[in-house]
Design an enzyme around this catalytic site. Structure first.
Site, PDB file in Angstrom:
ATOM      1  CE  LYS A 113      22.282   9.638 -28.108  1.00 35.53           C
ATOM      2  NZ  LYS A 113      23.124   8.941 -27.981  1.00 35.53           N
TER       3      LYS A 113
HETATM    4  C1  LIG Z   1      23.462   7.320 -28.153  1.00 38.86           C
HETATM    5  C2  LIG Z   1      24.863   6.732 -27.664  1.00 38.86           C
HETATM    6  C3  LIG Z   1      25.418   5.485 -28.383  1.00 38.86           C
HETATM    7  C4  LIG Z   1      24.631   5.065 -29.462  1.00 38.86           C
HETATM    8  O1  LIG Z   1      24.687   5.476 -30.660  1.00 38.86           O
HETATM    9  P1  LIG Z   1      23.306   5.055 -31.707  1.00 38.86           P
HETATM   10  O2  LIG Z   1      23.613   6.180 -32.859  1.00 38.86           O
HETATM   11  O3  LIG Z   1      22.284   5.310 -31.141  1.00 38.86           O
HETATM   12  O4  LIG Z   1      23.880   3.923 -32.154  1.00 38.86           O
HETATM   13  C5  LIG Z   1      26.823   5.301 -27.897  1.00 38.86           C
HETATM   14  N1  LIG Z   1      27.415   6.055 -26.795  1.00 38.86           N
HETATM   15  C6  LIG Z   1      26.865   7.241 -26.271  1.00 38.86           C
HETATM   16  C7  LIG Z   1      27.340   7.739 -25.261  1.00 38.86           C
HETATM   17  C8  LIG Z   1      25.394   7.601 -26.736  1.00 38.86           C
HETATM   18  O5  LIG Z   1      24.962   8.556 -26.209  1.00 38.86           O
END
Ligand SMILES: *Cc1c(COP(=O)(O)O)cnc(C)c1O
Length: 511
Positions: A113
């Site tokens: 993120k």
């Molecule tokens: C948010 C997240 C995901 C999922 O990603 P999306 O873009 O919502 O599909 C997968 N793994 C981790 C560690 C995340 O923080």
């Protein structure tokens, strides 16, 4: 380049405008008018560039109303050396000659993120400034763990912004909670909710669209915005790392120039994998996009059958950031699959809301399957994938990445497709060390170990250093202690922002 909405294709707005707004007023998501192409000589040029320069190249194709200087400043502020713990920003590790892992967790909160949330605040404040908008931006975030901390780190001390994060009390991991309640910064607020993530998200969405609330906010010179992955400003920085991975792979001779490779993405809200789809459409030779779900396998069922059905039980898993039934960003892909017919999108989304499901027509399903393959891993399979990867490659992955690894193996077995593959590694294993250790070690060796002993054990078996921000948690005072019932979220926001002349209650009190 202008942007339109998936539910109103006559709309034409600049990238600054849509990044400020987040979501279109009729409920649609913003998409670019067209997808720009990277030419062969662009790729050649990018081989000599570092991550920041590559980011500039990609961002400048989409965010055409930002000036060169603004974009360059924004990128330098986001991908600073002291923000990411390795100079490559998003390095690609090789497990064997066919499988490569892109580590997207070298940022300040140790999940992917950060790749977008380190840059979004600067895109937003620059957009506000350049469009003559002097309202303070108030970011409301409902989090199941990773987004909250990443938003706090991204927005902390950014002038002209306030960020308020709500998390379900008891619904996030210990490390995730500690990361949030110890957050420093003069414009950050963290509130625990007595309720689950769905309650939290619903309450926050209600505030976003509450007209009275918005009016009162405006009177105080403020406006709401979203740092959720529905904001285009979060998606476009994610396209960059798929482009960058391809270039790194040709540079290291793991791939020939132009050679097709597959990408596996552990998926929740469908943002990360959608960025890979855009990279493919820009001309990066991506073959299959392999969509990996955990036990909440709405998406893998959908890709197999064309039926999106959320009428099912919701499970809390060891890959919590993928515990999601409604993957918002899928709407953007559907828009492309049905040749940008907004009527069709509105129909499907209405059906989903009213009946809990919708079904693709044959033609759209065929198109979907030509790009995507879906699979899932249950809890046991996730742990097995962590253990196997450790035993086979001496490489430690977190539970989210492990879901991807399991699905990658299943895909190869079922299809015989042997193209080289990039696995998106979405979180540092240290962030989820309890489950990682449980997968690798015997239960006796873990008995009565606390949070910090767990981190140390993982450090010794992985050969990687404990990320400094997790190691330091121990010494950081807990500064956010507010707990509210889900009915009082609106009240909490008013208090924090001192609306209605309300008495400001600081973050040490219980509202
Ligand atoms: C948010 C997240 C995901 C999922 O990603 P999306 O873009 O919502 O599909 C997968 N793994 C981790 C560690 C995340 O923080």
């Amino acid at each position: 380049m202008d942007y339109l909405s998936t539910r109103d294709s006559s709309l034409r707005l600049s990238s600054m405008e849509i990044i400020k707004q987040g979501i279109s007023s009729e409920g649609g998501l913003f998409v670019p008018e067209y997808i720009p192409k990277l030419k062969n000589n662009d790729i050649d040029d990018m081989r000599k560039m570092d991550y920041r320069q590559r980011a500039y190249k990609v961002l400048s194709l989409f965010l055409t109303d930002y000036s060169q200087d603004d974009l360059k400043n924004i990128i330098s502020a986001a991908y600073r050396e002291d923000n990411f713990d390795c100079p490559e920003i998003a390095p690609v590790a090789s497990l064997d000659k066919n499988l490569f892992v892109q580590e997207l967790w070298h940022g300040p909160t140790y999940a992917f993120k950060d790749m977008a949330l380190q840059i979004l605040p600067h895109l937003m404040t620059t957009a506000a400034y350049r469009t003559g908008d002097d309202k303070e931006i108030v970011i409301l975030v409902a989090t199941s763990g990773d987004t909250g901390k990443a938003a706090l780190e991204g927005f902390k001390d950014v002038d002209g912004t306030q960020v308020i994060v709500f998390y379900p009390d008891g619904g996030v991991s210990n490390i995730q909670k500690l990361q949030m309640v110890t957050q420093e910064g003069k414009n950050v607020h963290v509130v625990a909710i007595e309720g689950n993530f769905d309650d939290t998200q619903t309450a926050v969405k209600t505030i976003f669209t509450d007209r009275e609330f918005n009016k009162s906010l405006e009177k105080h010179g403020k406006s709401f915005s979203s740092a959720n992955s529905i904001n285009w400003g979060r998606l476009v920085p994610q396209i960059v790392y798929y482009v960058s991975a391809y270039i790194d792979l040709i540079d290291s001779k793991a791939l020939e120039a132009g050679e097709e490779f597959n990408v596996v993405v552990p998926t929740g809200n469908f943002g990360n994998i959608l960025a890979a789809y855009y990279a493919k459409n820009m001309g990066i030779p991506i073959g299959k996009l392999i969509c990996a779900s955990n036990r909440n396998n709405v998406l893998s069922d959908f890709i197999k059958s064309g039926v999106y059905n959320i009428k099912r039980e919701f499970y809390k898993t060891i890959s919590p950031s993928m515990d999601i039934l409604i993957s918002s960003n899928l709407e953007r892909l559907l828009f492309e699959l049905c040749d940008r017919r907004e009527e069709q999108i509105k129909k499907w989304m209405k059906e989903l809301k009213e009946t809990g499901q919708y079904q693709l027509d044959d033609q759209s399903l065929k198109k979907l399957q030509s790009h995507l393959w879906g699979g899932y891993a249950n809890e046991e399979q996730t742990l097995t994938a962590i253990e196997d990867t450790y035993n086979r490659y001496n490489y430690v992955i977190d539970p989210h990445t492990a879901v991807g690894k399991w699905v990658y193996d299943a895909y190869k077995k079922e299809t015989g497709d042997s193209r080289k593959t990039l696995l998106a590694s979405t979180a540092s294993p240290f962030k989820f060390h309890e489950d990682v250790l449980r997968a690798i070690l015997e239960p006796e060796s873990l008995r009565e170990k606390d949070e910090y002993q767990g981190l140390e054990m993982l450090e010794s078996i992985s050969g990687m250093e404990i990320p400094s921000g997790l190691k330091n948690l121990r010494n950081k005072p807990i500064v956010h202690k507010t707990v509210v019932s889900k009915e009082r979220i609106g009240h909490a926001v008013k208090n924090i922002l001192r609306l209605d002349g309300g008495r400001h209650e600081d973050s040490h009190s219980t509202v």
